[in-house]
Design a protein around this motif. Structure first.
Motif, PDB file in Angstrom:
ATOM      1  N   GLY A 171     -16.937  -7.944  -8.235  1.00  0.00           N
ATOM      2  CA  GLY A 171     -16.663  -6.639  -7.626  1.00  0.00           C
ATOM      3  C   GLY A 171     -15.532  -6.733  -6.630  1.00  0.00           C
ATOM      4  N   ALA A 172     -14.334  -6.966  -7.123  1.00  0.00           N
ATOM      5  CA  ALA A 172     -13.200  -7.310  -6.262  1.00  0.00           C
ATOM      6  C   ALA A 172     -12.409  -6.088  -5.813  1.00  0.00           C
ATOM      7  N   GLU A 173     -11.946  -6.154  -4.574  1.00  0.00           N
ATOM      8  CA  GLU A 173     -10.907  -5.258  -4.085  1.00  0.00           C
ATOM      9  C   GLU A 173      -9.571  -5.876  -4.460  1.00  0.00           C
ATOM     10  N   THR A 174      -8.642  -5.052  -4.962  1.00  0.00           N
ATOM     11  CA  THR A 174      -7.350  -5.549  -5.440  1.00  0.00           C
ATOM     12  C   THR A 174      -6.228  -5.026  -4.566  1.00  0.00           C
ATOM     13  N   LYS A 175      -5.371  -5.945  -4.120  1.00  0.00           N
ATOM     14  CA  LYS A 175      -4.179  -5.585  -3.355  1.00  0.00           C
ATOM     15  C   LYS A 175      -2.965  -6.167  -4.056  1.00  0.00           C
ATOM     16  N   THR A 176      -1.937  -5.337  -4.248  1.00  0.00           N
ATOM     17  CA  THR A 176      -0.707  -5.800  -4.886  1.00  0.00           C
ATOM     18  C   THR A 176       0.495  -5.346  -4.081  1.00  0.00           C
ATOM     19  N   SER A 177       1.591  -6.069  -4.249  1.00  0.00           N
ATOM     20  CA  SER A 177       2.860  -5.694  -3.633  1.00  0.00           C
ATOM     21  C   SER A 177       3.982  -6.093  -4.585  1.00  0.00           C
ATOM     22  N   ILE A 178       4.910  -5.173  -4.828  1.00  0.00           N
ATOM     23  CA  ILE A 178       6.060  -5.421  -5.692  1.00  0.00           C
ATOM     24  C   ILE A 178       7.326  -5.074  -4.931  1.00  0.00           C
ATOM     25  N   GLY A 179       8.282  -6.009  -4.911  1.00  0.00           N
ATOM     26  CA  GLY A 179       9.553  -5.752  -4.250  1.00  0.00           C
ATOM     27  C   GLY A 179      10.420  -4.805  -5.060  1.00  0.00           C
ATOM     28  N   GLY A 200      12.695  -1.817  -0.727  1.00  0.00           N
ATOM     29  CA  GLY A 200      11.636  -2.467   0.041  1.00  0.00           C
ATOM     30  C   GLY A 200      10.368  -2.644  -0.777  1.00  0.00           C
ATOM     31  N   PRO A 201       9.392  -3.380  -0.232  1.00  0.00           N
ATOM     32  CA  PRO A 201       8.144  -3.622  -0.964  1.00  0.00           C
ATOM     33  C   PRO A 201       7.282  -2.373  -1.054  1.00  0.00           C
ATOM     34  N   VAL A 202       6.632  -2.201  -2.193  1.00  0.00           N
ATOM     35  CA  VAL A 202       5.679  -1.112  -2.401  1.00  0.00           C
ATOM     36  C   VAL A 202       4.304  -1.736  -2.597  1.00  0.00           C
ATOM     37  N   GLU A 203       3.356  -1.345  -1.744  1.00  0.00           N
ATOM     38  CA  GLU A 203       2.028  -1.952  -1.763  1.00  0.00           C
ATOM     39  C   GLU A 203       0.994  -0.973  -2.317  1.00  0.00           C
ATOM     40  N   SER A 204      -0.007  -1.524  -2.978  1.00  0.00           N
ATOM     41  CA  SER A 204      -1.127  -0.740  -3.503  1.00  0.00           C
ATOM     42  C   SER A 204      -2.426  -1.445  -3.157  1.00  0.00           C
ATOM     43  N   LYS A 205      -3.470  -0.653  -2.965  1.00  0.00           N
ATOM     44  CA  LYS A 205      -4.793  -1.194  -2.644  1.00  0.00           C
ATOM     45  C   LYS A 205      -5.828  -0.398  -3.419  1.00  0.00           C
ATOM     46  N   ASN A 221      11.598 -12.057 -11.671  1.00  0.00           N
ATOM     47  CA  ASN A 221      12.970 -11.555 -11.832  1.00  0.00           C
ATOM     48  C   ASN A 221      13.619 -11.289 -10.480  1.00  0.00           C
ATOM     49  N   GLY A 222      13.383 -12.184  -9.535  1.00  0.00           N
ATOM     50  CA  GLY A 222      13.980 -12.047  -8.214  1.00  0.00           C
ATOM     51  C   GLY A 222      13.248 -11.110  -7.284  1.00  0.00           C
ATOM     52  N   ARG A 223      12.160 -10.477  -7.767  1.00  0.00           N
ATOM     53  CA  ARG A 223      11.384  -9.566  -6.931  1.00  0.00           C
ATOM     54  C   ARG A 223      10.110 -10.261  -6.484  1.00  0.00           C
ATOM     55  N   PRO A 224       9.811 -10.268  -5.184  1.00  0.00           N
ATOM     56  CA  PRO A 224       8.551 -10.870  -4.731  1.00  0.00           C
ATOM     57  C   PRO A 224       7.358 -10.050  -5.198  1.00  0.00           C
TER      58      PRO A 224
END
Length: 252
Positions: A42-50, A54-59, A233-236
């Protein structure tokens, strides 16, 4: 929960059944013992894409994930012989993660389609064993595959779409400790770290308590955290999951 179990259990049980049939035949003529597990994380998921701005984060919480889940499959298989063990862990999740305004209103909202596959494989050796307490050291790898489409809805800036997909393998090292707690109760702690570079790192930690129902069946529950940092591809790109985990193991 019912929605997830309908998706998770049939596929997991099929994998476990195939493993049991193969394992039982081999166990009759060798010293190997086998452990097939399917579990629910039952995981909470956090992501970030450069992105270029700037970075765009999702939760995404676990409860929200149920409303956006297309497919989930989670299971492990372990084979032991004396002090040696081979352990495989596979997870597949296919999610759609909505988001609100980002970058100070530059975009009015986001929608992230996130499909991930994670496979961890270890060879373990027991370096200490006494009174049902054991310590294993492990070496192996973790394969991560991700296919992401990030939709940025127009706000102060025009809308755009960002795609990021890749797969890679990181070497990992780790350790596992197993110990008795009470009659039929035992505990387990596992941790690993891999990647070993600034543009690709991964680690996880798992703590669980198990109850032996009978000679073959064991149920367990605990907490798991998993972390990835990688350049695509160069994006964190970062991917983090944490939450409670429940499992059922058949041993033979």
């Amino acid at each position: 929960m019912e929605f997830l179990m309908r998706k998770l259990i049939p596929t997991s049980c099929s994998v476990a059944a195939l493993a049991l049939v193969a394992g039982q035949a081999a166990a009759q003529s060798s010293d190997w013992s086998y452990f097939a597990t399917f579990y629910l994380w039952g995981a909470e998921t956090k992501t970030s894409i450069g992105t270029a701005v700037g970075p765009v984060e999702s939760k995404l919480s676990f409860s929200d994930a149920l409303d956006n889940l297309d497919l989930a499959l989670m299971g492990t298989f372990e084979a032991r012989n004396g002090r040696w063990s081979l352990l495989a862990d596979y997870m597949l999740t296919d999610l759609s993660i909505p988001g609100g305004p980002v970058l100070g209103g530059a975009f009015s909202g986001t929608d992230l389609d996130l499909k991930t596959q994670i496979f961890s494989g270890y060879a373990m050796y027991t370096v200490y064993e006494q009174s049902s307490t054991s310590i294993d050291i492990a070496g192996g790898f973790r394969w991560f595959s991700t296919d992401n489409t990030l939709e940025l809805f127009s706000g102060a800036l025009p809308g755009r779409r960002v795609t990021a997909g890749d797969d890679w393998v990181d070497p990992v090292i780790g350790a596992r400790v197993r110990f008795p707690i009470a009659d039929r109760w035992s505990g387990m702690v596992l941790a690993d770290y891999g990647g070993f570079s600034s543009d690709s790192e991964t680690w996880q930690a798992l703590a669980a308590v198990s109850y032996e129902i009978n000679q073959n069946w064991v149920v367990s529950g605990g907490w798991r955290y998993m972390d990835f940092d990688h350049d695509i591809n160069g994006r964190p790109f970062t991917f983090r999951q944490s939450g409670p985990i429940l499992g059922a193991t058949y041993r033979f």
